[in-house]
Design a protein around this motif. Structure first.
Motif: not given
Lengths: 357, 281
Positions: A3-4, A182-193, A197-198
């Motif tokens: 984690t950077a 699903l797009r909304k869900e993946m958006q927030s997942e992508l952001k936290s991901l 990982v930095g």
């Protein structure tokens, strides 16, 4: 994954991670990119936003190495990138339709990049396992891509790219093939991901809401040139051009003539600090309110208009107005009772943002 | 969509055709393979003697082995020529792709016989190739071993069947979504690694189909050995032809035919299974 430090300050980053210098791209006679210059800081989430044909995907493909720039240079971490073939760049891509290898299992798909780099078998196994855990796909390790749903394929594509720990991750409209929820869900997942990982994300989309929700900065492209590069808040609150104001959210545009500190248009006039001459002002619909009769700030601009249409959308509703001299305007107000007829409206002159054509 | 009776009605001509020209002749041949011939008369006494002859008489199984060897060589050579050609056309030909594709296809419109006779002219004692060798003083007299040999048969069949190998391979290469190739490079795989780990596995159905074409078509070929094979290049189809013709031993000819048919069907079945195993639609 290591984690950077997350959300690094852009000012402190010093040298940019990616430096696109005056890049142009032609396909035959068609000029797809016109001298685009763009810097991306390490750890940033930058979105290339634009209509189809604006050149956003082409810019991404130039960074990935699938296309060669006609002019200009691309640098990453002080290394010139554009002469290198894709397989020599420390950049990974999440493709629009995922491009998973159909003959390989999920785990083999994720291991592909590590195996190509000659990583030890034992290390591949642990890293693949971790990457699949990160996108919550461990239980599908032995499945083939055609056995997965769109959202699952999306996760595998992310894991396949991230497992290589690229300096820069390119995402080409990765959510466009998913349905709305699903797009909304993946958006927030992508952001936290991305925070987790930095890794620096360069994201391409035509969906302005998606761009606003995800990005640290948005680079708006129009006809192959950069229209404006700014944070979502800034680009919405202070659009530099009429195009930006209209593309990101909705707006009302007023063509005014300024003389001696007074802006004059067909509907009204008000004091302003612009230099003399013609100007274009953008006023967001939510800046316009129905005059309640209470005291108004001194810079308030009043006008009266007839409500032509009232479009309800839950918490707010959109009013389509027609002023006395025939100008059509839009106002977004908190939802209330049904309205009709002529009313007085008001907005603050601070909300009238001067924009370029 | 369509009624049962309508479907039945429109399939009648096809069914009739298959029965009259396919099933009936095969049944007839199958029956013949268990009969025998004496003094020019076919006797309907059922027995396995023909099949016994096929496996016991070295002439037949040696020719069978040679036929298989020739077919295998043709398959290998046609793959070695056809695969790189298909690969080049599909991935690197650029705007000349269509033209080059047509150039590969054009020979298929030229009669098989014409192409066969062309090889006679090229390989013969007074042929182009020998003339060329002597002109360069590499040889001083014509190489007579060129024509009328298994080598000449392999050469001619390779020439004729390479397009048949090329076509399915090309189709399967064209079928590979290009983003997959980009993704492979993006993940750090060199062009070489991309070929062996992505393109080759995904083109296996086409490769198997092409190899099957070349092998099965060569296996049953009788014109090439007739034109350029000579005695040492005789193949099993020539034996069958003579058994049905001059030798007038239909029952033995039928037995050999049935044997080849069963062998070919088994091969096609295997190829189909392999193709299924390697296709990812």
């Amino acid at each position: 994954m290591t984690t950077a430090p997350s959300t690094p300050s852009k000012a402190a980053a010093g040298r940019p991670l990616l430096d696109v210098r005056a890049v142009s791209k032609r396909f035959g006679a068609r000029e797809v990119l016109r001298t685009v210059s763009l810097e991306i800081a390490s750890g940033e989430f930058l979105t290339l936003l634009g209509e189809s044909g604006s050149g956003k995907t082409t810019l991404l493909r130039l960074v990935a190495g699938f296309e060669q720039p006609t002019a200009g240079e691309i640098w990453m971490h002080g290394e010139r990138l554009d002469p290198l073939p894709p397989y020599k760049r420390r950049v990974n891509t999440v493709f629009q339709h995922y491009a998973l290898f159909p003959h390989l299992k999920v785990s083999e798909n994720v291991a592909y990049g590590l195996a190509a780099a000659g990583t030890q078998k034992a290390e591949i196994a642990t890293r693949v396992k971790d990457a699949l855990a990160m996108v919550r796909m461990e239980e599908y390790a032995t499945a083939k891509p055609n056995q997965l749903s769109g959202g699952q394929q999306q996760r595998v594509a992310l894991a396949r790219a991230l497992v290589n720990r690229p300096k820069l991750l390119l995402l080409d409209e990765p959510l466009s093939a998913l349905d709305a929820n699903l797009r909304k869900e993946m958006q927030s997942e992508l952001k936290s991901l991305q925070r987790e990982v930095g890794i620096t994300f360069l994201f391409v989309t035509h969906d302005q809401e998606e761009a606003m929700a995800l990005s640290d900065r948005i680079a708006l492209l129009r006809h192959g040139a950069l229209e404006q590069v700014a944070s979502p808040r800034e680009i919405y609150a202070r659009p530099a051009t009429a195009y930006t104001a209209q593309f990101i959210g909705q707006t009302n545009l007023f063509r005014v003539t300024v003389s001696n500190g007074v802006a004059q248009c067909e509907a009204f006039s008000f004091p302003c600090s612009l230099p003399d001459g013609p100007a274009l002002l953008s006023v967001r619909p939510e800046a316009i309110a129905i005059e309640a009769g209470a005291q108004q700030p001194p810079d308030a601009i009043r006008f009266s208009a007839v409500i032509r249409q009232q479009i309800y959308s839950g918490a707010t509703e959109l009013l389509e107005l027609r002023t006395v001299n025939g100008t059509t305007l839009r106002a977004r107000i908190p939802s209330g009772e049904s309205l009709s007829g002529a009313h007085d409206f008001v907005f603050s002159s601070a909300d009238a943002i001067p924009v370029r054509e | 969509m369509y009624s049962r009776s309508y479907k039945l009605l429109i399939s009648v001509p096809a069914i009739f055709w298959v029965i009259l020209f396919l099933l009936f002749p095969y049944a007839l041949m199958f029956a013949h393979s268990f009969w025998s011939v004496r003094d020019g008369v076919i006797l309907h006494n059922w027995n396995f003697a023909n099949y016994a002859t096929l496996f016991q008489n070295p002439v037949y199984w040696q020719v069978l082995l040679r036929t298989a060897r020739i077919a295998a060589s043709v398959t290998l050579l046609a793959l070695l020529l056809g695969y790189p050609l298909a690969y080049f056309l599909s991935f690197h030909a650029g705007p000349r792709k269509e033209l080059l594709y047509q150039l590969v296809i054009v020979p298929l419109w030229v009669s098989y016989l014409v192409r066969g006779y062309a090889w006679k002219t090229i390989l013969g004692n007074d042929g182009v190739f020998n003339g060329f060798l002597q002109y360069l003083h590499i040889t001083h007299e014509p190489l007579s071993a060129l024509l009328y040999s298994p080598f000449a048969v392999v050469l001619m069949l390779t020439h004729i069947y390479t397009p048949f190998v090329f076509l399915p391979i090309y189709a399967s290469l064209e079928h590979i979504p290009r983003p997959l190739v980009e993704a492979s490079g993006d993940l750090g795989a060199s062009p070489r690694a991309t070929f062996f780990r992505l393109i080759l596995p995904l083109s296996l159905p086409g490769l198997i189909a092409g190899a099957t074409f070349a092998f099965v078509l060569s296996l049953g070929d009788f014109l090439a050995p007739l034109l350029v094979g000579g005695n040492s290049g005789t193949m099993i189809a020539n034996i069958v032809q003579s058994l049905f013709g001059a030798a007038y031993d239909w029952p033995l000819g039928a037995a050999i035919s049935i044997f080849i048919l069963v062998f070919t069907l088994a091969l096609l079945g295997l190829a189909q299974r392999l193709e299924k195993r390697w296709s990812f639609e």
